[in-house]
Design a protein around this motif. Structure first.
Motif, PDB file in Angstrom:
ATOM      1  N   GLU A 148      39.954  37.415  80.655  1.00 26.63           N
ATOM      2  CA  GLU A 148      38.664  37.974  80.890  1.00 26.63           C
ATOM      3  C   GLU A 148      38.439  39.429  80.220  1.00 26.63           C
ATOM      4  O   GLU A 148      37.463  39.947  79.917  1.00 26.63           O
ATOM      5  CB  GLU A 148      38.404  38.103  82.345  1.00 26.63           C
ATOM      6  CG  GLU A 148      38.319  36.631  82.931  1.00 26.63           C
ATOM      7  CD  GLU A 148      38.125  36.511  84.644  1.00 26.63           C
ATOM      8  OE1 GLU A 148      38.396  37.810  85.081  1.00 26.63           O
ATOM      9  OE2 GLU A 148      38.124  35.790  84.894  1.00 26.63           O
ATOM     10  N   ARG A 149      39.764  40.165  80.389  1.00 26.30           N
ATOM     11  CA  ARG A 149      39.878  41.373  79.961  1.00 26.30           C
ATOM     12  C   ARG A 149      41.250  41.533  79.449  1.00 26.30           C
ATOM     13  O   ARG A 149      42.183  41.039  80.233  1.00 26.30           O
ATOM     14  CB  ARG A 149      39.467  42.567  80.952  1.00 26.30           C
ATOM     15  CG  ARG A 149      39.638  43.879  80.392  1.00 26.30           C
ATOM     16  CD  ARG A 149      38.892  44.738  81.500  1.00 26.30           C
ATOM     17  NE  ARG A 149      39.030  46.432  81.159  1.00 26.30           N
ATOM     18  CZ  ARG A 149      40.034  47.309  81.716  1.00 26.30           C
ATOM     19  NH1 ARG A 149      40.842  46.494  82.551  1.00 26.30           N
ATOM     20  NH2 ARG A 149      40.135  48.271  81.302  1.00 26.30           N
ATOM     21  N   ALA A 150      41.664  42.437  78.595  1.00 29.45           N
ATOM     22  CA  ALA A 150      43.140  42.744  78.199  1.00 29.45           C
ATOM     23  C   ALA A 150      42.985  44.341  77.810  1.00 29.45           C
ATOM     24  O   ALA A 150      42.113  44.782  77.272  1.00 29.45           O
ATOM     25  CB  ALA A 150      43.491  41.952  76.785  1.00 29.45           C
ATOM     26  N   TYR A 151      44.334  44.817  78.357  1.00 27.40           N
ATOM     27  CA  TYR A 151      44.343  46.485  78.170  1.00 27.40           C
ATOM     28  C   TYR A 151      45.938  46.798  77.850  1.00 27.40           C
ATOM     29  O   TYR A 151      46.715  45.606  78.350  1.00 27.40           O
ATOM     30  CB  TYR A 151      43.729  47.108  79.297  1.00 27.40           C
ATOM     31  CG  TYR A 151      44.671  47.028  80.728  1.00 27.40           C
ATOM     32  CD1 TYR A 151      45.335  47.903  80.905  1.00 27.40           C
ATOM     33  CD2 TYR A 151      43.734  45.991  81.311  1.00 27.40           C
ATOM     34  CE1 TYR A 151      46.059  47.636  82.270  1.00 27.40           C
ATOM     35  CE2 TYR A 151      44.296  46.053  82.711  1.00 27.40           C
ATOM     36  CZ  TYR A 151      45.571  46.606  83.233  1.00 27.40           C
ATOM     37  OH  TYR A 151      46.255  46.498  84.390  1.00 27.40           O
ATOM     38  N   GLY A 152      46.215  47.794  77.410  1.00 26.33           N
ATOM     39  CA  GLY A 152      47.458  48.194  77.015  1.00 26.33           C
ATOM     40  C   GLY A 152      47.731  48.944  75.990  1.00 26.33           C
ATOM     41  O   GLY A 152      46.875  49.556  75.546  1.00 26.33           O
ATOM     42  N   ILE A 153      48.849  48.694  75.265  1.00 31.42           N
ATOM     43  CA  ILE A 153      49.330  49.482  74.020  1.00 31.42           C
ATOM     44  C   ILE A 153      49.734  48.563  73.010  1.00 31.42           C
ATOM     45  O   ILE A 153      50.680  48.040  73.146  1.00 31.42           O
ATOM     46  CB  ILE A 153      50.280  50.622  74.294  1.00 31.42           C
ATOM     47  CG1 ILE A 153      49.689  51.616  75.357  1.00 31.42           C
ATOM     48  CG2 ILE A 153      50.944  51.545  73.003  1.00 31.42           C
ATOM     49  CD1 ILE A 153      50.810  52.686  75.721  1.00 31.42           C
TER      50      ILE A 153
END
Length: 149
Positions: A137-142
Protein backbone atom coordinates in the motif's frame (compact mmCIF):
# COMPACT_ATOMS: atom_id res chain seq x y z
CA UNK A 1 12.73 10.92 3.77
CA UNK A 2 11.42 9.47 0.50
CA UNK A 3 8.61 10.45 -1.85
CA UNK A 4 6.41 8.20 -3.98
CA UNK A 5 8.87 8.79 -6.86
CA UNK A 6 11.32 6.54 -4.99
CA UNK A 7 8.88 3.61 -4.76
CA UNK A 8 10.64 1.52 -7.41
CA UNK A 9 14.03 1.99 -5.75
CA UNK A 10 12.59 1.12 -2.36
CA UNK A 11 10.69 -1.92 -3.61
CA UNK A 12 13.76 -3.25 -5.45
CA UNK A 13 15.25 -4.14 -2.06
CA UNK A 14 12.38 -6.61 -1.51
CA UNK A 15 13.55 -8.61 -4.53
CA UNK A 16 17.20 -8.50 -3.48
CA UNK A 17 16.85 -9.61 0.15
CA UNK A 18 14.87 -12.78 1.06
CA UNK A 19 14.34 -11.98 4.74
CA UNK A 20 12.95 -9.23 6.88
CA UNK A 21 10.97 -8.36 9.97
CA UNK A 22 7.19 -8.73 9.93
CA UNK A 23 5.48 -6.31 12.29
CA UNK A 24 1.99 -7.10 13.59
CA UNK A 25 0.01 -5.52 16.41
CA UNK A 26 -0.56 -7.24 19.74
CA UNK A 27 -3.91 -6.98 21.50
CA UNK A 28 -2.53 -4.12 23.65
CA UNK A 29 -1.38 -2.20 20.55
CA UNK A 30 2.34 -2.79 20.96
CA UNK A 31 4.23 -4.16 17.95
CA UNK A 32 5.18 -7.82 17.70
CA UNK A 33 8.13 -8.49 15.36
CA UNK A 34 9.09 -11.76 13.70
CA UNK A 35 12.03 -12.48 11.41
CA UNK A 36 10.69 -14.29 8.33
CA UNK A 37 11.60 -15.23 4.77
CA UNK A 38 9.55 -13.72 1.97
CA UNK A 39 9.10 -13.69 -1.77
CA UNK A 40 8.24 -10.44 -3.52
CA UNK A 41 6.34 -10.36 -6.82
CA UNK A 42 7.15 -6.96 -8.37
CA UNK A 43 4.51 -7.30 -11.09
CA UNK A 44 1.70 -7.75 -8.56
CA UNK A 45 3.48 -5.73 -5.81
CA UNK A 46 2.74 -8.50 -3.29
CA UNK A 47 4.96 -10.01 -0.59
CA UNK A 48 4.23 -13.67 0.27
CA UNK A 49 5.22 -15.37 3.53
CA UNK A 50 4.54 -18.86 4.89
CA UNK A 51 2.99 -18.83 8.38
CA UNK A 52 1.60 -21.38 10.82
CA UNK A 53 -1.88 -21.03 12.23
CA UNK A 54 -0.93 -21.21 15.92
CA UNK A 55 1.69 -18.41 16.01
CA UNK A 56 1.25 -14.98 17.58
CA UNK A 57 1.75 -13.17 14.27
CA UNK A 58 -1.10 -15.12 12.66
CA UNK A 59 -3.45 -14.50 15.61
CA UNK A 60 -2.51 -10.82 15.56
CA UNK A 61 -3.24 -10.53 11.82
CA UNK A 62 -6.60 -12.28 12.18
CA UNK A 63 -7.56 -9.74 14.84
CA UNK A 64 -6.04 -6.68 13.11
CA UNK A 65 -4.80 -7.12 9.51
CA UNK A 66 -2.58 -4.03 9.52
CA UNK A 67 1.05 -5.03 9.04
CA UNK A 68 4.43 -3.56 8.24
CA UNK A 69 7.40 -5.35 6.75
CA UNK A 70 11.01 -4.15 7.14
CA UNK A 71 13.92 -5.19 4.92
CA UNK A 72 17.42 -3.73 5.04
CA UNK A 73 20.67 -4.11 3.15
CA UNK A 74 23.35 -6.30 4.72
CA UNK A 75 25.08 -3.23 6.13
CA UNK A 76 21.79 -1.84 7.48
CA UNK A 77 22.18 1.61 5.91
CA UNK A 78 19.48 1.31 3.26
CA UNK A 79 16.07 -0.05 4.15
CA UNK A 80 12.47 -0.35 3.04
CA UNK A 81 9.34 -0.52 5.17
CA UNK A 82 6.14 -1.66 3.48
CA UNK A 83 2.72 -0.96 4.96
CA UNK A 84 -0.01 -3.41 3.98
CA UNK A 85 -3.31 -4.97 4.92
CA UNK A 86 -2.81 -8.71 5.38
CA UNK A 87 -4.60 -11.22 3.19
CA UNK A 88 -4.45 -14.71 4.73
CA UNK A 89 -5.09 -17.88 2.78
CA UNK A 90 -7.11 -20.69 4.35
CA UNK A 91 -5.11 -23.12 6.50
CA UNK A 92 -3.77 -26.13 4.57
CA UNK A 93 -6.13 -29.09 5.07
CA UNK A 94 -5.27 -31.43 2.22
CA UNK A 95 -1.91 -32.09 0.52
CA UNK A 96 -3.41 -30.96 -2.80
CA UNK A 97 -5.64 -28.06 -1.78
CA UNK A 98 -5.10 -24.55 -3.14
CA UNK A 99 -3.25 -23.41 -0.01
CA UNK A 100 -0.69 -26.21 -0.36
CA UNK A 101 -0.37 -25.45 -4.07
CA UNK A 102 0.43 -21.82 -3.21
CA UNK A 103 2.90 -22.96 -0.53
CA UNK A 104 4.62 -25.14 -3.16
CA UNK A 105 4.88 -22.13 -5.50
CA UNK A 106 6.25 -20.02 -2.63
CA UNK A 107 8.84 -22.68 -1.74
CA UNK A 108 9.94 -22.88 -5.38
CA UNK A 109 10.26 -19.09 -5.56
CA UNK A 110 12.41 -19.07 -2.41
CA UNK A 111 14.40 -22.31 -2.58
CA UNK A 112 13.90 -24.04 -5.93
CA UNK A 113 12.86 -27.70 -6.05
CA UNK A 114 12.21 -29.73 -2.91
CA UNK A 115 13.75 -33.23 -2.69
CA UNK A 116 10.42 -34.81 -1.64
CA UNK A 117 7.27 -32.92 -2.60
CA UNK A 118 4.95 -35.54 -1.06
CA UNK A 119 6.68 -35.11 2.30
CA UNK A 120 6.58 -31.30 1.95
CA UNK A 121 2.86 -31.32 1.14
CA UNK A 122 2.10 -33.56 4.13
CA UNK A 123 4.18 -31.29 6.39
CA UNK A 124 2.21 -28.21 5.26
CA UNK A 125 -1.02 -29.87 6.39
CA UNK A 126 0.52 -31.27 9.59
CA UNK A 127 2.01 -27.86 10.50
CA UNK A 128 -1.26 -26.04 9.69
CA UNK A 129 0.51 -23.69 7.29
CA UNK A 130 -1.03 -20.83 5.38
CA UNK A 131 0.15 -18.02 3.12
CA UNK A 132 0.29 -14.39 4.17
CA UNK A 133 -0.02 -11.98 1.26
CA UNK A 134 0.97 -8.36 1.83
CA UNK A 135 -0.11 -6.14 -1.07
CA UNK A 136 2.08 -3.03 -0.99
CA UNK A 137 0.00 0.00 0.00
CA UNK A 138 2.88 2.32 0.86
CA UNK A 139 6.65 2.03 1.08
CA UNK A 140 9.12 4.32 2.76
CA UNK A 141 12.75 4.20 3.80
CA UNK A 142 16.16 5.00 2.39
CA UNK A 143 16.92 3.49 -1.03
CA UNK A 144 20.33 2.03 -1.80
CA UNK A 145 22.85 4.59 -3.01
CA UNK A 146 21.19 7.58 -1.32
CA UNK A 147 23.51 7.87 1.67
CA UNK A 148 27.09 8.86 0.96
CA UNK A 149 29.53 7.11 3.29
Amino acid sequence: MTQDTNQDALLALLSERPGGALVTLKRDGRPQLSNVLHHYDPDRRVIRISLTEDRAKTRNLRRDPRASYHVSTADGWAYTVVEATADLSPVAEDPHDETVEELVRLYRDLQGEHPDWDDYRAAMVRDRRLVLRLPVERAYGIPQGVLGR
